[in-house]
Design an enzyme around this catalytic site. Structure first.
Site, PDB file in Angstrom:
ATOM      1  N   SER A  25      -2.219   2.328   3.291  1.00 38.76           N
ATOM      2  CA  SER A  25      -2.164   1.297   2.249  1.00 38.76           C
ATOM      3  C   SER A  25      -3.336   0.341   2.467  1.00 38.76           C
ATOM      4  O   SER A  25      -3.876   0.266   3.581  1.00 38.76           O
ATOM      5  CB  SER A  25      -0.852   0.516   2.389  1.00 38.76           C
ATOM      6  OG  SER A  25      -0.884  -0.693   1.659  1.00 38.76           O
ATOM      7  N   TYR A  56       6.326  -3.819   6.897  1.00 38.15           N
ATOM      8  CA  TYR A  56       5.532  -2.821   6.147  1.00 38.15           C
ATOM      9  C   TYR A  56       4.077  -2.833   6.600  1.00 38.15           C
ATOM     10  O   TYR A  56       3.482  -1.790   6.900  1.00 38.15           O
ATOM     11  CB  TYR A  56       5.642  -3.128   4.655  1.00 38.15           C
ATOM     12  CG  TYR A  56       4.934  -2.147   3.742  1.00 38.15           C
ATOM     13  CD1 TYR A  56       5.551  -0.967   3.338  1.00 38.15           C
ATOM     14  CD2 TYR A  56       3.651  -2.418   3.255  1.00 38.15           C
ATOM     15  CE1 TYR A  56       4.907  -0.069   2.494  1.00 38.15           C
ATOM     16  CE2 TYR A  56       2.993  -1.523   2.413  1.00 38.15           C
ATOM     17  CZ  TYR A  56       3.639  -0.354   2.031  1.00 38.15           C
ATOM     18  OH  TYR A  56       2.985   0.530   1.187  1.00 38.15           O
TER      19      TYR A  56
HETATM   20  N1  LIG Z   1       2.711   2.368  -5.010  1.00 36.96           N
HETATM   21  C1  LIG Z   1       1.803   1.672  -4.374  1.00 36.96           C
HETATM   22  O1  LIG Z   1       1.184   0.751  -4.930  1.00 36.96           O
HETATM   23  C2  LIG Z   1       1.461   2.000  -2.938  1.00 36.96           C
HETATM   24  C3  LIG Z   1       0.372   1.322  -2.366  1.00 36.96           C
HETATM   25  C4  LIG Z   1       0.021   1.605  -1.051  1.00 36.96           C
HETATM   26  C5  LIG Z   1       0.716   2.552  -0.338  1.00 36.96           C
HETATM   27  N2  LIG Z   1       1.779   3.205  -0.913  1.00 36.96           N
HETATM   28  C6  LIG Z   1       2.467   4.199  -0.090  1.00 36.96           C
HETATM   29  O2  LIG Z   1       2.608   5.393  -0.799  1.00 36.96           O
HETATM   30  C7  LIG Z   1       3.755   6.102  -0.314  1.00 36.96           C
HETATM   31  C8  LIG Z   1       4.611   6.525  -1.489  1.00 36.96           C
HETATM   32  O3  LIG Z   1       5.113   5.376  -2.158  1.00 36.96           O
HETATM   33  P1  LIG Z   1       5.389   5.326  -3.723  1.00 36.96           P
HETATM   34  O4  LIG Z   1       4.662   4.176  -4.251  1.00 36.96           O
HETATM   35  O5  LIG Z   1       5.214   6.652  -4.336  1.00 36.96           O
HETATM   36  O6  LIG Z   1       6.947   4.902  -3.720  1.00 36.96           O
HETATM   37  P2  LIG Z   1       8.247   5.707  -4.175  1.00 36.96           P
HETATM   38  O7  LIG Z   1       9.383   4.820  -3.820  1.00 36.96           O
HETATM   39  O8  LIG Z   1       8.094   6.171  -5.575  1.00 36.96           O
HETATM   40  O9  LIG Z   1       8.228   6.993  -3.239  1.00 36.96           O
HETATM   41  C9  LIG Z   1       8.583   6.969  -1.881  1.00 36.96           C
HETATM   42  C10 LIG Z   1       9.142   8.321  -1.523  1.00 36.96           C
HETATM   43  O10 LIG Z   1       9.494   8.351  -0.122  1.00 36.96           O
HETATM   44  C11 LIG Z   1      10.781   8.914  -0.025  1.00 36.96           C
HETATM   45  N3  LIG Z   1      11.457   8.546   1.223  1.00 36.96           N
HETATM   46  C12 LIG Z   1      11.904   7.315   1.606  1.00 36.96           C
HETATM   47  N4  LIG Z   1      12.509   7.409   2.799  1.00 36.96           N
HETATM   48  C13 LIG Z   1      12.427   8.715   3.190  1.00 36.96           C
HETATM   49  C14 LIG Z   1      12.867   9.437   4.327  1.00 36.96           C
HETATM   50  N5  LIG Z   1      13.526   8.827   5.317  1.00 36.96           N
HETATM   51  N6  LIG Z   1      12.602  10.761   4.390  1.00 36.96           N
HETATM   52  C15 LIG Z   1      11.945  11.386   3.389  1.00 36.96           C
HETATM   53  N7  LIG Z   1      11.517  10.759   2.285  1.00 36.96           N
HETATM   54  C16 LIG Z   1      11.767   9.434   2.191  1.00 36.96           C
HETATM   55  C17 LIG Z   1      11.511   8.398  -1.249  1.00 36.96           C
HETATM   56  O11 LIG Z   1      12.719   9.108  -1.496  1.00 36.96           O
HETATM   57  C18 LIG Z   1      10.429   8.649  -2.303  1.00 36.96           C
HETATM   58  O12 LIG Z   1      10.408  10.002  -2.678  1.00 36.96           O
HETATM   59  C19 LIG Z   1       4.453   5.153   0.669  1.00 36.96           C
HETATM   60  O13 LIG Z   1       4.076   5.499   1.993  1.00 36.96           O
HETATM   61  C20 LIG Z   1       3.880   3.803   0.305  1.00 36.96           C
HETATM   62  O14 LIG Z   1       3.883   2.905   1.384  1.00 36.96           O
HETATM   63  C21 LIG Z   1       2.156   2.939  -2.185  1.00 36.96           C
END
Ligand SMILES: NC(=O)c1ccc[n+]([C@@H]2O[C@H](COP(=O)([O-])OP(=O)(O)OC[C@H]3O[C@@H](n4cnc5c(N)ncnc54)[C@H](O)[C@@H]3O)[C@@H](O)[C@H]2O)c1
Length: 268
Positions: free
Chosen positions: A153, A166
């Protein structure tokens, strides 16, 4: 039709039934990889991703595992290898937030985020490296023994008050990624991080789902739009393919310029 840069390879994407993971799984499938769609809850959403990859001519399977549980991660990799023969690409994507002011943060909130976001990446990367070493090089498939992509991130760089658990997990991913790149570069395993800024997914819905929130978010993004999972999918395909063969140990920011700190554009 897009060139199938990942034909004959197998990718495992954690948390692939939502948001960024879903977008990455679909992009990797479109690039020709067999895809393991990991999920922990909501099998219907995981099966929908599998169906979408298959409808586009690819091959995919959904496998349930909580990435923070060692026995479930080991079993997931065993099932994946049984299904597709090996794993060539790991995308360590699963993650969540449990936000709180630091002095009000419970140990449970801290531990859950570290367990899933950081220890989950350790457990999956360890199984992936074990599988890469077991399998050995396969001529004509990839010049690398294996590729690991960590979903970090902008918060591996930008401190984030109210989200100390986080931000700490993402800072930890940076050192995990670089240590693995250093330790296994000689064996041709490439390890890199994708560092998204604001991507439109359920995790940050409150930051984009009203005009007020969206406009406030735009003050942080010089390029003036929110990212979408497809933006991340394209980068994941590049990092998984031999096109990026000389890239390892890198954090690649994909954030519309968030990390150039727009607030300083008028002198700070
Ligand atoms: N959306 C953003 O702006 C953003 C920015 C920076 C980083 N991220 C990172 O991207 C990644 C995905 O996030 P996203 O935005 O798609 O959110 P999201 O909530 O749509 O997806 C997260 C996914 O992780 C899964 N998950 C959670 N706990 C789990 C576990 N114990 N075992 C297996 N799967 C699990 C959830 O079920 C979901 O499928 C994360 O690591 C997040 O920190 C997102």
């Amino acid at each position: 039709m897009a060139e199938k840069k990942l034909s004959g390879q197998t990718a495992l994407v954690t948390g692939a039934n939502s948001g960024i993971g879903e977008g990455v799984a679909i992009s990797l499938g479109e690039a020709g990889a067999n895809v393991v769609v990991n999920y922990v809850v909501n099998p219907d959403a995981a099966n929908a991703v599998v169906d979408r990859i298959k409808a586009a001519g690819g091959n995919a399977v959904a496998i349930q595992a909580d990435v923070s549980k060692e026995d479930q991660v080991i079993s997931m990799f065993q099932q994946a290898v049984q299904q597709f023969g090996t794993i060539d690409i790991l995308v360590n994507n699963a993650g969540l937030q449990r936000d709180a002011k630091f002095h009000e943060m419970t140990l449970a909130q801290w531990q859950l985020v570290i367990d899933i976001n950081l220890t989950g990446q350790f457990l999956c990367a360890r199984e992936a490296v074990r599988e890469f070493l077991r399998r050995g090089m396969v001529a004509d498939r990839s010049v690398a023994l294996g590729k690991i992509i960590c979903m970090s991130s902008v918060h591996e760089l930008i401190p984030w008050g109210g989200h100390a658990n986080y931000a700490t997990s993402k800072g930890g991913i940076k050192m995990l990624m670089q240590s693995l790149a250093q330790e296994y570069g000689g064996q041709k395993i490439r390890v890199n991080s994708i560092c998204p800024g604001a991507i439109k997914t359920p995790i940050n819905k409150s930051a984009w789902d009203t005009p007020e929130a969206y406009n406030s978010l735009m003050t942080l993004i010089p390029y003036n739009r929110i990212g979408v999972p497809e933006d991340i999918g394209k980068l994941a395909v590049f990092l998984a393919s031999d096109d990026s063969d000389y890239i390892t140990g890198a954090s690649i920011f994909i954030d519309g310029g968030m990390t150039v700190f727009e607030g300083f554009s008028t002198g700070g």
